[in-house]
Design a protein around this motif. Structure first.
Motif, PDB file in Angstrom:
ATOM      1  N   ARG A  25       3.825  -3.821  -1.783  1.00  0.00           N
ATOM      2  CA  ARG A  25       3.106  -2.613  -2.227  1.00  0.00           C
ATOM      3  C   ARG A  25       2.247  -2.904  -3.453  1.00  0.00           C
ATOM      4  N   SER A  26       2.792  -3.641  -4.408  1.00  0.00           N
ATOM      5  CA  SER A  26       2.023  -3.935  -5.615  1.00  0.00           C
ATOM      6  C   SER A  26       0.840  -4.844  -5.296  1.00  0.00           C
ATOM      7  N   ARG A  27       0.988  -5.779  -4.373  1.00  0.00           N
ATOM      8  CA  ARG A  27      -0.115  -6.672  -4.006  1.00  0.00           C
ATOM      9  C   ARG A  27      -1.180  -5.936  -3.201  1.00  0.00           C
ATOM     10  N   LEU A  28      -0.757  -5.000  -2.373  1.00  0.00           N
ATOM     11  CA  LEU A  28      -1.735  -4.194  -1.628  1.00  0.00           C
ATOM     12  C   LEU A  28      -2.572  -3.368  -2.601  1.00  0.00           C
ATOM     13  N   ALA A  29      -1.912  -2.740  -3.568  1.00  0.00           N
ATOM     14  CA  ALA A  29      -2.639  -1.949  -4.564  1.00  0.00           C
ATOM     15  C   ALA A  29      -3.615  -2.828  -5.331  1.00  0.00           C
ATOM     16  N   GLY A  30      -3.194  -4.039  -5.667  1.00  0.00           N
ATOM     17  CA  GLY A  30      -4.059  -4.963  -6.382  1.00  0.00           C
ATOM     18  C   GLY A  30      -5.243  -5.438  -5.569  1.00  0.00           C
ATOM     19  N   SER A  31      -5.151  -5.310  -4.251  1.00  0.00           N
ATOM     20  CA  SER A  31      -6.258  -5.726  -3.384  1.00  0.00           C
ATOM     21  C   SER A  31      -7.169  -4.556  -3.016  1.00  0.00           C
ATOM     22  N   GLY A  32      -6.865  -3.380  -3.563  1.00  0.00           N
ATOM     23  CA  GLY A  32      -7.705  -2.221  -3.286  1.00  0.00           C
ATOM     24  C   GLY A  32      -7.222  -1.349  -2.148  1.00  0.00           C
ATOM     25  N   ILE A  33      -6.056  -1.612  -1.617  1.00  0.00           N
ATOM     26  CA  ILE A  33      -5.489  -0.777  -0.552  1.00  0.00           C
ATOM     27  C   ILE A  33      -4.509   0.183  -1.198  1.00  0.00           C
ATOM     28  N   GLY A  34      -4.886   1.442  -1.255  1.00  0.00           N
ATOM     29  CA  GLY A  34      -4.087   2.451  -1.941  1.00  0.00           C
ATOM     30  C   GLY A  34      -2.782   2.753  -1.244  1.00  0.00           C
ATOM     31  N   ASP A  35      -1.783   3.096  -2.042  1.00  0.00           N
ATOM     32  CA  ASP A  35      -0.453   3.424  -1.535  1.00  0.00           C
ATOM     33  C   ASP A  35      -0.487   4.582  -0.546  1.00  0.00           C
ATOM     34  N   ASP A  36      -1.489   5.462  -0.680  1.00  0.00           N
ATOM     35  CA  ASP A  36      -1.563   6.635   0.178  1.00  0.00           C
ATOM     36  C   ASP A  36      -2.384   6.394   1.447  1.00  0.00           C
ATOM     37  N   GLU A  37      -2.928   5.190   1.620  1.00  0.00           N
ATOM     38  CA  GLU A  37      -3.696   4.887   2.829  1.00  0.00           C
ATOM     39  C   GLU A  37      -2.753   4.592   3.989  1.00  0.00           C
ATOM     40  N   PRO A  38      -3.065   5.072   5.188  1.00  0.00           N
ATOM     41  CA  PRO A  38      -2.240   4.740   6.357  1.00  0.00           C
ATOM     42  C   PRO A  38      -2.111   3.229   6.562  1.00  0.00           C
ATOM     43  N   LEU A  39      -3.151   2.478   6.219  1.00  0.00           N
ATOM     44  CA  LEU A  39      -3.100   1.024   6.342  1.00  0.00           C
ATOM     45  C   LEU A  39      -1.952   0.443   5.523  1.00  0.00           C
ATOM     46  N   ALA A  40      -1.740   0.972   4.316  1.00  0.00           N
ATOM     47  CA  ALA A  40      -0.662   0.469   3.459  1.00  0.00           C
ATOM     48  C   ALA A  40       0.691   0.689   4.128  1.00  0.00           C
ATOM     49  N   GLU A  41       0.913   1.871   4.660  1.00  0.00           N
ATOM     50  CA  GLU A  41       2.196   2.157   5.311  1.00  0.00           C
ATOM     51  C   GLU A  41       2.399   1.272   6.534  1.00  0.00           C
ATOM     52  N   THR A  42       1.345   1.049   7.305  1.00  0.00           N
ATOM     53  CA  THR A  42       1.440   0.176   8.475  1.00  0.00           C
ATOM     54  C   THR A  42       1.801  -1.237   8.055  1.00  0.00           C
ATOM     55  N   LEU A  43       1.127  -1.753   7.036  1.00  0.00           N
ATOM     56  CA  LEU A  43       1.406  -3.112   6.572  1.00  0.00           C
ATOM     57  C   LEU A  43       2.816  -3.241   6.012  1.00  0.00           C
ATOM     58  N   ILE A  44       3.280  -2.235   5.275  1.00  0.00           N
ATOM     59  CA  ILE A  44       4.633  -2.288   4.719  1.00  0.00           C
ATOM     60  C   ILE A  44       5.664  -2.292   5.850  1.00  0.00           C
ATOM     61  N   LEU A  45       5.435  -1.505   6.887  1.00  0.00           N
ATOM     62  CA  LEU A  45       6.355  -1.499   8.021  1.00  0.00           C
ATOM     63  C   LEU A  45       6.358  -2.855   8.728  1.00  0.00           C
ATOM     64  N   LEU A  46       5.183  -3.437   8.926  1.00  0.00           N
ATOM     65  CA  LEU A  46       5.095  -4.755   9.555  1.00  0.00           C
ATOM     66  C   LEU A  46       5.813  -5.814   8.718  1.00  0.00           C
ATOM     67  N   ILE A  47       5.585  -5.779   7.420  1.00  0.00           N
ATOM     68  CA  ILE A  47       6.243  -6.735   6.514  1.00  0.00           C
ATOM     69  C   ILE A  47       7.748  -6.555   6.579  1.00  0.00           C
ATOM     70  N   SER A  48       8.207  -5.323   6.545  1.00  0.00           N
ATOM     71  CA  SER A  48       9.635  -5.040   6.603  1.00  0.00           C
ATOM     72  C   SER A  48      10.251  -5.606   7.878  1.00  0.00           C
ATOM     73  N   GLU A  49       9.598  -5.398   9.010  1.00  0.00           N
ATOM     74  CA  GLU A  49      10.130  -5.892  10.283  1.00  0.00           C
ATOM     75  C   GLU A  49      10.157  -7.410  10.333  1.00  0.00           C
ATOM     76  N   LEU A  50       9.063  -8.062   9.921  1.00  0.00           N
ATOM     77  CA  LEU A  50       9.008  -9.519  10.004  1.00  0.00           C
ATOM     78  C   LEU A  50       9.978 -10.190   9.036  1.00  0.00           C
ATOM     79  N   VAL A  51      10.081  -9.660   7.825  1.00  0.00           N
ATOM     80  CA  VAL A  51      11.019 -10.236   6.853  1.00  0.00           C
ATOM     81  C   VAL A  51      12.456  -9.987   7.310  1.00  0.00           C
ATOM     82  N   THR A  52      12.746  -8.796   7.794  1.00  0.00           N
ATOM     83  CA  THR A  52      14.084  -8.496   8.300  1.00  0.00           C
ATOM     84  C   THR A  52      14.457  -9.452   9.419  1.00  0.00           C
ATOM     85  N   ASN A  53      13.547  -9.649  10.368  1.00  0.00           N
ATOM     86  CA  ASN A  53      13.829 -10.572  11.468  1.00  0.00           C
ATOM     87  C   ASN A  53      14.133 -11.971  10.952  1.00  0.00           C
TER      88      ASN A  53
END
Length: 160
Positions: A25-53
């Motif tokens: 989340r902090s790196r996305l914000a630093g790259s200009g992708i706001g926490d409230d953007e749907p893209l941020a939530e999608t990326l966080i979910l993808l990261i969560s799934e891949l890291v969990t796996n």
């Protein structure tokens, strides 16, 4: 070619998944992708799934990378965000299909449904699983499932 790459080493503890999400989340914000953007939530979910796996199915540490493409980045088109998780298990990802109340087995289906592209490749003695999301584009359903069963190559020694 300009691609901003950031990475985080993730321990073999499932609690590390939360730390990976906060870091991302902090790196996305630093790259200009706001926490409230749907893209941020999608990326966080993808990261969560891949890291969990990686953590759950290998019992080994992993490395999470995020690559942010720029206008002259070639394969990483402007606005494309690539997420990679590398681990030391040579076992390919194996999609499962969850039934009804199953609590596991949906991770790669989610990745396939949310990412514009995804796949995996061998990396050294292990593998790298990656996905890409194009900023401003609707998520697609393209994917590249691996197959086959494999035992973890790293023994879990720290179980609670």
């Amino acid at each position: 070619m300009q691609v901003l790459q950031v990475q985080l080493e993730v321990g073999a503890d499932p609690a590390e998944v939360g730390r990976a999400r906060r870091w991302a989340r902090s790196r996305l914000a630093g790259s200009g992708i706001g926490d409230d953007e749907p893209l941020a939530e999608t990326l966080i979910l993808l990261i969560s799934e891949l890291v969990t796996n990686a953590v759950v199915h290998t019992g080994c540490p992993a490395v999470l990378r995020m690559l942010f493409g720029s206008a002259d980045a070639g394969a990483h088109a402007a606005g494309t965000v690539r997420v990679e998780v590398a681990d030391i298990s040579s076992c390919p990802p194996r999609p499962r299909h969850a039934e009804g109340n199953d609590t596991n087995g949906r991770g790669l289906e989610l990745v396939d449904g949310l990412a514009d592209r995804w796949g995996w490749q061998p990396e050294g003695a292990g593998k790298r699983i990656w996905c890409e999301v194009d900023r401003g584009a609707a998520t697609g359903t393209e994917g590249a499932y691996g197959s086959g069963a494999c035992e973890p190559s790293c023994a879990v020694t720290n179980r609670a």
